[in-house]
Enzyme design. Structure first.
Site, PDB file in Angstrom:
ATOM      1  CB  SER A  94      -0.883   0.001   1.249  1.00 31.12           C
ATOM      2  OG  SER A  94      -1.499   1.261   1.458  1.00 31.12           O
TER       3      SER A  94
ATOM      4  CE1 TYR B   8      -5.080  -1.723   4.484  1.00 26.57           C
ATOM      5  CE2 TYR B   8      -3.726   0.237   4.196  1.00 26.57           C
ATOM      6  CZ  TYR B   8      -4.420  -0.834   3.661  1.00 26.57           C
ATOM      7  OH  TYR B   8      -4.430  -1.024   2.296  1.00 26.57           O
TER       8      TYR B   8
END
Length: 274
Positions: free
Chosen positions: A165, A178
């Protein structure tokens, strides 16, 4: 005198086009893709089928998987579906064994399944922290471990593609778990690549930027946030899932045989604009 030269040029053009098509061809390959029922996982599944691969679709929702399976079968490729909640990491080896029973062999895995939970770090529930780390980091490790053992046993090469990400390298408020999990994915990718290179197992990652998917719809429909994304991205827009699939096919194909341990960010220039 001109004609032979022209014929040679045409010959070499045809040769290189055919060579390129062969390099990016996934014919006779079987790919296992997690998070395949929607978003980027679904897009990669359909792109791999277009490139010639048969697809094992894994996600939590059977109904959505059946729709993707039908789309793949329209492309005259095989598709299998398996439902699994990847927060249950202990059951992954049994899941992989069941998949092998039906497919006999897996050549590529794509760890695209993931989850997100937003709240201030000071109040972040430990239960949610553990669940996100399990789904986003531990599950890809366990599945990759199962895949690598199988490849070693069969003495065959393999390709692993993890989903990282932008938050593997950057950070935003309210996303501690996350961010930690995606930072871990980059380092896990490098660690597995180094260890399994001798077994001809390539391990790479893709770091998506801001893409318009079902999961990001609340963000893309938030005018203020969407405008921030556009201003922050040099290409001044959100990405479309189809714009990520070429990178995935490349990393799954023979064209990337000498690439391992890398994270490729597909982000419209977002990280370059720090």
């Amino acid at each position: 005198m001109i004609r032979p030269v022209r014929l040679r040029a045409e010959y070499y053009f045809i040769y290189y086009v055919r060579k390129m098509n062969t390099n990016f061809n996934l014919e006779n390959k079987t790919a296992l893709i997690t998070g395949a029922s929607r978003g980027l996982g679904k897009a990669v599944s359909l792109a791999f089928a277009d490139a010639g691969a048969d697809i094992v679709l894994v996600s939590r929702g059977e109904k959505a998987l059946l729709k993707v399976k039908a789309e793949i079968e329209l492309k005259n490729k095989k598709a299998w579906i398996f439902t699994h909640d990847f927060s249950d990491t202990q059951a992954i080896p049994e899941l992989y064994d069941r998949i092998l029973e039906q497919t006999k062999s897996i050549d590529i895995i794509v760890n695209a399944a993931g989850m997100i939970f937003r709240t201030d770090a000071a109040d972040f529930p430990l239960e949610e922290w553990n669940k996100i780390l399990a789904v986003n980091l531990t599950a890809p490790f366990v599945l990759s471990q199962c895949f690598a053992k199988s490849c070693m046993k069969q003495q065959k090469p393999g390709k692993i593609i993890n989903f990282a990400s932008l938050l593997s390298r950057a950070a935003r408020p309210s996303l501690p778990a996350y961010t930690a999990s995606k930072g871990g994915i980059v380092q896990l990718t490098a660690a597995l690549a180094v260890e399994w290179a001798e077994h001809r197992i390539n391990v790479n990652a893709i770091g998506p930027g801001y893409f318009e998917t079902e999961m990001t719809r609340p963000l893309s429909e938030d005018k203020e946030f969407s405008e921030w994304v556009k201003q922050r991205t040099p290409m001044n827009r959100w990405g479309q899932p189809s714009e990520l699939t070429g990178t995935a096919v490349f990393l799954a194909s023979e064209a990337s045989n000498f690439i391992t341990g890398q994270t490729i960010y597909v982000d419209g220039g977002w990280l370059a604009n720090l």
